[in-house]
Design a protein around this motif. Structure first.
Motif, PDB file in Angstrom:
ATOM      1  N   HIS A   6       0.814  -1.212   0.000  1.00 22.81           N
ATOM      2  CA  HIS A   6       0.000   0.000   0.000  1.00 22.81           C
ATOM      3  C   HIS A   6       0.853   1.271   0.000  1.00 22.81           C
ATOM      4  O   HIS A   6       0.559   2.229  -0.720  1.00 22.81           O
ATOM      5  N   GLU A   7       1.938   1.281   0.776  1.00 21.35           N
ATOM      6  CA  GLU A   7       2.729   2.494   0.894  1.00 21.35           C
ATOM      7  C   GLU A   7       3.404   2.897  -0.427  1.00 21.35           C
ATOM      8  O   GLU A   7       3.320   4.057  -0.821  1.00 21.35           O
ATOM      9  N   PRO A   8       4.067   1.998  -1.144  1.00 21.33           N
ATOM     10  CA  PRO A   8       4.644   2.408  -2.442  1.00 21.33           C
ATOM     11  C   PRO A   8       3.579   2.898  -3.396  1.00 21.33           C
ATOM     12  O   PRO A   8       3.789   3.841  -4.157  1.00 21.33           O
ATOM     13  N   SER A   9       2.413   2.253  -3.385  1.00 22.30           N
ATOM     14  CA  SER A   9       1.332   2.666  -4.277  1.00 22.30           C
ATOM     15  C   SER A   9       0.881   4.084  -3.938  1.00 22.30           C
ATOM     16  O   SER A   9       0.637   4.905  -4.817  1.00 22.30           O
ATOM     17  N   THR A  10       0.767   4.379  -2.666  1.00 20.02           N
ATOM     18  CA  THR A  10       0.353   5.717  -2.238  1.00 20.02           C
ATOM     19  C   THR A  10       1.369   6.761  -2.652  1.00 20.02           C
ATOM     20  O   THR A  10       1.025   7.845  -3.124  1.00 20.02           O
ATOM     21  N   ARG A  11       2.663   6.438  -2.464  1.00 12.09           N
ATOM     22  CA  ARG A  11       3.709   7.381  -2.860  1.00 12.09           C
ATOM     23  C   ARG A  11       3.699   7.628  -4.361  1.00 12.09           C
ATOM     24  O   ARG A  11       3.877   8.747  -4.825  1.00 12.09           O
ATOM     25  N   ALA A  12       3.460   6.570  -5.150  1.00 12.01           N
ATOM     26  CA  ALA A  12       3.413   6.723  -6.606  1.00 12.01           C
ATOM     27  C   ALA A  12       2.247   7.612  -7.026  1.00 12.01           C
ATOM     28  O   ALA A  12       2.374   8.468  -7.909  1.00 12.01           O
ATOM     29  N   GLN A  13       1.094   7.406  -6.383  1.00  7.28           N
ATOM     30  CA  GLN A  13      -0.058   8.238  -6.699  1.00  7.28           C
ATOM     31  C   GLN A  13       0.197   9.694  -6.350  1.00  7.28           C
ATOM     32  O   GLN A  13      -0.196  10.607  -7.085  1.00  7.28           O
ATOM     33  N   GLU A  14       0.874   9.894  -5.206  1.00  8.25           N
ATOM     34  CA  GLU A  14       1.182  11.265  -4.785  1.00  8.25           C
ATOM     35  C   GLU A  14       2.114  11.941  -5.781  1.00  8.25           C
ATOM     36  O   GLU A  14       1.929  13.113  -6.132  1.00  8.25           O
ATOM     37  N   ARG A  15       3.141  11.160  -6.226  1.00 11.51           N
ATOM     38  CA  ARG A  15       4.058  11.734  -7.220  1.00 11.51           C
ATOM     39  C   ARG A  15       3.317  12.050  -8.517  1.00 11.51           C
ATOM     40  O   ARG A  15       3.567  13.059  -9.166  1.00 11.51           O
ATOM     41  N   GLY A  16       2.389  11.187  -8.914  1.00 14.58           N
ATOM     42  CA  GLY A  16       1.601  11.430 -10.125  1.00 14.58           C
ATOM     43  C   GLY A  16       0.756  12.684 -10.004  1.00 14.58           C
ATOM     44  O   GLY A  16       0.645  13.474 -10.950  1.00 14.58           O
ATOM     45  N   ARG A  17       0.150  12.868  -8.833  1.00 11.43           N
ATOM     46  CA  ARG A  17      -0.654  14.063  -8.618  1.00 11.43           C
ATOM     47  C   ARG A  17       0.210  15.319  -8.673  1.00 11.43           C
ATOM     48  O   ARG A  17      -0.191  16.328  -9.247  1.00 11.43           O
ATOM     49  N   ARG A  18       1.394  15.257  -8.087  1.00 14.21           N
ATOM     50  CA  ARG A  18       2.282  16.423  -8.115  1.00 14.21           C
ATOM     51  C   ARG A  18       2.689  16.771  -9.541  1.00 14.21           C
ATOM     52  O   ARG A  18       2.751  17.938  -9.913  1.00 14.21           O
ATOM     53  N   ARG A  19       2.982  15.706 -10.337  1.00 12.28           N
ATOM     54  CA  ARG A  19       3.359  15.965 -11.733  1.00 12.28           C
ATOM     55  C   ARG A  19       2.204  16.586 -12.509  1.00 12.28           C
ATOM     56  O   ARG A  19       2.397  17.505 -13.314  1.00 12.28           O
ATOM     57  N   ARG A  20       0.980  16.088 -12.278  1.00 11.11           N
ATOM     58  CA  ARG A  20      -0.178  16.659 -12.967  1.00 11.11           C
ATOM     59  C   ARG A  20      -0.409  18.113 -12.560  1.00 11.11           C
ATOM     60  O   ARG A  20      -0.687  18.974 -13.384  1.00 11.11           O
ATOM     61  N   HIS A  21      -0.261  18.368 -11.257  1.00  8.42           N
ATOM     62  CA  HIS A  21      -0.426  19.743 -10.780  1.00  8.42           C
ATOM     63  C   HIS A  21       0.630  20.659 -11.383  1.00  8.42           C
ATOM     64  O   HIS A  21       0.336  21.814 -11.739  1.00  8.42           O
ATOM     65  N   LEU A  22       1.853  20.132 -11.525  1.00  8.92           N
ATOM     66  CA  LEU A  22       2.931  20.927 -12.111  1.00  8.92           C
ATOM     67  C   LEU A  22       2.636  21.238 -13.571  1.00  8.92           C
ATOM     68  O   LEU A  22       2.808  22.373 -14.034  1.00  8.92           O
ATOM     69  N   ARG A  23       2.179  20.204 -14.314  1.00  8.87           N
ATOM     70  CA  ARG A  23       1.846  20.424 -15.727  1.00  8.87           C
ATOM     71  C   ARG A  23       0.719  21.443 -15.867  1.00  8.87           C
ATOM     72  O   ARG A  23       0.767  22.333 -16.721  1.00  8.87           O
ATOM     73  N   LEU A  28      -1.176  26.758 -17.320  1.00  6.65           N
ATOM     74  CA  LEU A  28      -1.898  27.956 -16.903  1.00  6.65           C
ATOM     75  C   LEU A  28      -1.036  29.202 -17.045  1.00  6.65           C
ATOM     76  O   LEU A  28      -1.500  30.253 -17.521  1.00  6.65           O
ATOM     77  N   VAL A  29       0.238  29.089 -16.665  1.00  5.95           N
ATOM     78  CA  VAL A  29       1.147  30.231 -16.805  1.00  5.95           C
ATOM     79  C   VAL A  29       1.332  30.595 -18.269  1.00  5.95           C
ATOM     80  O   VAL A  29       1.296  31.778 -18.650  1.00  5.95           O
ATOM     81  N   LEU A  30       1.529  29.569 -19.138  1.00  8.84           N
ATOM     82  CA  LEU A  30       1.710  29.832 -20.566  1.00  8.84           C
ATOM     83  C   LEU A  30       0.482  30.500 -21.172  1.00  8.84           C
ATOM     84  O   LEU A  30       0.599  31.441 -21.959  1.00  8.84           O
ATOM     85  N   VAL A  31      -0.706  29.991 -20.826  1.00 12.64           N
ATOM     86  CA  VAL A  31      -1.941  30.580 -21.347  1.00 12.64           C
ATOM     87  C   VAL A  31      -2.084  32.028 -20.892  1.00 12.64           C
ATOM     88  O   VAL A  31      -2.456  32.919 -21.663  1.00 12.64           O
ATOM     89  N   THR A  32      -1.758  32.288 -19.613  1.00  2.21           N
ATOM     90  CA  THR A  32      -1.842  33.649 -19.087  1.00  2.21           C
ATOM     91  C   THR A  32      -0.889  34.582 -19.817  1.00  2.21           C
ATOM     92  O   THR A  32      -1.243  35.714 -20.176  1.00  2.21           O
ATOM     93  N   VAL A  33       0.339  34.107 -20.062  1.00  2.00           N
ATOM     94  CA  VAL A  33       1.329  34.928 -20.784  1.00  2.00           C
ATOM     95  C   VAL A  33       0.859  35.204 -22.196  1.00  2.00           C
ATOM     96  O   VAL A  33       0.949  36.336 -22.700  1.00  2.00           O
ATOM     97  N   LEU A  34       0.344  34.169 -22.888  1.00  2.00           N
ATOM     98  CA  LEU A  34      -0.122  34.353 -24.269  1.00  2.00           C
ATOM     99  C   LEU A  34      -1.283  35.341 -24.334  1.00  2.00           C
ATOM    100  O   LEU A  34      -1.341  36.181 -25.231  1.00  2.00           O
ATOM    101  N   LEU A  35      -2.219  35.245 -23.391  1.00  7.60           N
ATOM    102  CA  LEU A  35      -3.336  36.184 -23.364  1.00  7.60           C
ATOM    103  C   LEU A  35      -2.857  37.610 -23.113  1.00  7.60           C
ATOM    104  O   LEU A  35      -3.357  38.566 -23.710  1.00  7.60           O
ATOM    105  N   ALA A  36      -1.875  37.741 -22.205  1.00  7.47           N
ATOM    106  CA  ALA A  36      -1.341  39.076 -21.920  1.00  7.47           C
ATOM    107  C   ALA A  36      -0.644  39.659 -23.141  1.00  7.47           C
ATOM    108  O   ALA A  36      -0.811  40.843 -23.474  1.00  7.47           O
TER     109      ALA A  36
END
Length: 214
Positions: A6-23, A28-36
């Motif tokens: 369970h613990e490795p699976s949880t850590r992998a999911q957490e890393r996946g969520r962080r990567r998605r949030h980063l993307r 969002l930053v790129l879209v904001t810059v392009l709109l500006a």
């Protein structure tokens, strides 16, 4: 054993969520810059601080360059639709004049940039044959603008194209609302009439009678 899986699976999911949030954050930053950038570029073009060749609409060809004869009635401001265009490098000139005309009751259509295309330092008022009373009303409120006929126009709308010497509208207290003539763009100079020279045949010299030989 279950805890170990369970613990490795949880850590992998957490890393996946962080990567998605980063993307998502990067997107969002790129879209904001392009709109500006797009908003800034649009403002620079509209204010004519950037002029893109071929972007400004060309003036409509004027077929009838003669000045309309006779007097026209002053159309009530609230019946006149005006398109206001800036042909100068003064930022916001068209918007300012459009706002002033709206305050006087005129209906405002398009507001933007346009090449002047005419020899008129203050600018021009353009209408078709059905919009000459409307053009007179606009011209009385914007002294200095010269009238031009656009024979392809069939409605009653009026275009105002502002030139480099235009400053502001005519003082409201000085606007004449009587019938009157349009102040037109000068007609093109006609070609000079050729001078016809009259040629005369040379006058024959008198001949003296020949004397008979004796």
């Amino acid at each position: 054993m279950e805890k170990y899986v369970h613990e490795p699976s949880t850590r992998a999911q957490e890393r996946g969520r962080r990567r998605r949030h980063l993307r998502h954050g990067v997107v969002l930053v790129l879209v904001t810059v392009l709109l500006a950038v797009a908003a800034f570029s649009g403002w620079m073009v509209l204010s004519r601080q950037w002029v893109i060749p071929g972007l400004d609409p060309e003036p409509r060809p004027v077929v009838d360059a003669s000045c309309p004869q006779g007097k026209f009635s002053y159309a009530e401001n609230n019946t006149v639709t005006v398109n206001v265009y800036n042909a100068t490098t003064k930022a916001g000139l068209a918007s300012t004049v459009a706002s002033q005309l709206r305050d006087r009751g005129f209906k405002i259509g398009a507001v933007g940039n346009r090449r002047l295309g005419y020899n008129a330092e203050y600018g021009v008022v353009i209408s078709g044959g059905f919009g000459r009373s409307e053009a007179l009303s606009v011209q009385r409120n914007a002294a200095g603008l010269l009238y031009v006929t656009d024979t392809r126009r069939t409605d009653q709308t009026v275009d105002v194209v502002l030139g480099t010497r235009f400053k502001s509208l005519t003082d409201l207290s000085k606007v004449r609302k009587r019938n009157g003539t349009l102040n037109c763009l000068p007609e093109p100079a006609s070609s000079a009439t050729p001078t016809h020279t009259t040629t005369t045949s040379p006058t024959p010299m008198p001949t003296s009678p020949s004397s008979s030989k004796k």
